[in-house]
Design a protein around this motif. Structure first.
Motif: not given
Lengths: 155, 195
Positions: B8, B11-12, B15-16, B19-20, B23, B29
């Motif tokens: 868990x 997985x946490x 998941x966190x 998105x980081x 972004x 280059x």
């Protein structure tokens, strides 16, 4: 509720919040990234004049959406052969690092095409006439893509 | 129970991080090769020209340029009436490509001389002319680039293939021309010119 489920639920909520926050940040970044268009024309002659136009770059993003509906058929036909090259250039624009791309200097004359901080800068000095144009690369990319799309469409 | 909790937490963390990571991702280059051209005219009203372009950019755009009947798919059509006998050039190149390393042309006349030699992966051309050899031309052309250039069908040269080969060639200086009052230099490196 067993503890692992509580932890997972908390993490899911945190992830959702982070994603939503990220979307908001991205939207704000998009407005910021679009920057501003700057066109400055200065004539230092006897009857010299100075004109400066500053337009938010987000206007270009909106204009890019409208271009396919506004470009006249005749203009589209003329641009059509260059559309694939425009699309390829648009793809490359975003990755352009800060650099001088073209610089021509002669007594009393100067042309500069460069990229500074994600902005394409074009400067032309010809005697008393000075023209400065600053176009955010992301906005230029959108406009190029949109024009290429409009030129290749068939009505 | 311990394993479930560990899974868990793992997985946490994943998941966190997702998105980081999304972004934070940005284009890089690194490894881009740049083609530089410098022309300097040192006369009173002389001008200077500096061109710096990433080879990737040229390689991406060239195949998309369509100027019938001269440029299409990154290839340039050279008609005999334009003064270029491409067939002859291609035949000479085919012979030279097969030949061993060595000096193939040496012309020494008056105050000028021309030398063409094949050395390893390069075709080298050196020209000196004028009093004390004041006018100098030095060309270093990678063989792979010339192979790519002549890989086009009859009557054409493949500019896009040549640019791709140039990006892969481990060479810096390509052309240097010096005639006392002006100079031309064409070279490749990994550095853009800072604005």
């Amino acid at each position: 509720m067993p503890r692992p489920r509580v932890t997972l639920a908390a993490v899911l909520v945190a992830t959702l919040l982070l994603t939503a926050g990220g979307v908001v940040v991205l939207a704000a970044a998009e407005v910021w990234r679009a920057g501003t268009f700057v066109l400055s024309v200065r004539d230092e002659g006897p009857n010299g004049a100075r004109v400066a136009v500053v337009v938010p770059g987000i206007v270009a993003t909106l204009a890019a959406v409208a271009i396919p509906f506004m470009l006249p058929d005749e203009a589209a036909a003329r641009i059509r052969p260059a559309a694939p090259a425009m699309r390829a250039l648009a793809s490359e624009l975003a990755g352009l690092p800060d650099a001088v791309y073209v610089a021509v200097e002669a007594p009393g004359e100067r042309v500069l095409i460069a990229s500074r901080g994600g902005v394409l800068v074009i400067e032309v000095d010809d005697g008393p006439d000075h023209v400065r144009l600053a176009i955010p690369l992301h906005a230029a990319r959108r406009v190029l893509r949109s024009v290429a799309f409009a030129a290749q469409r068939t009505r | 129970m311990k394993t479930t909790r560990r899974t868990t937490i793992l997985l946490a963390l994943v998941l966190l991080a997702l998105p980081l990571a999304a972004f934070a991702a940005s284009p890089s280059d690194a490894g881009t090769r740049w083609l530089h051209v410098r022309v300097v005219d040192r006369s009173d009203d002389g001008e200077s020209v500096r061109v710096n372009l990433p080879l990737d950019l040229i390689a991406s755009i060239l195949p998309e340029i369509d100027i019938e009947p001269h440029i299409k798919d990154g290839r340039v059509t050279l008609a005999p009436e334009q003064g270029v006998q491409l067939g002859d050039l291609r035949a000479v190149w085919a012979q030279l490509r097969q030949a061993a390393d060595g000096e193939y042309v040496r012309v020494e006349a008056g105050d000028g001389n021309v030398v063409v030699r094949k050395a390893g992966t390069l075709l080298e051309i050196d020209v000196q002319d004028g009093p004390e050899g004041a006018e100098k031309v030095r060309v270093r052309a990678p063989l792979a680039v010339l192979d790519a250039l002549f890989s086009a069908p009859e009557g054409e040269i493949d500019l896009a293939a040549a640019i791709t080969a140039l990006a892969e060639a481990g060479i810096e200086d390509l052309v240097q021309v010096e005639d006392g009052e002006s100079s031309v230099r064409i070279w490749i490196d990994d550095r853009p010119e800072a604005p």
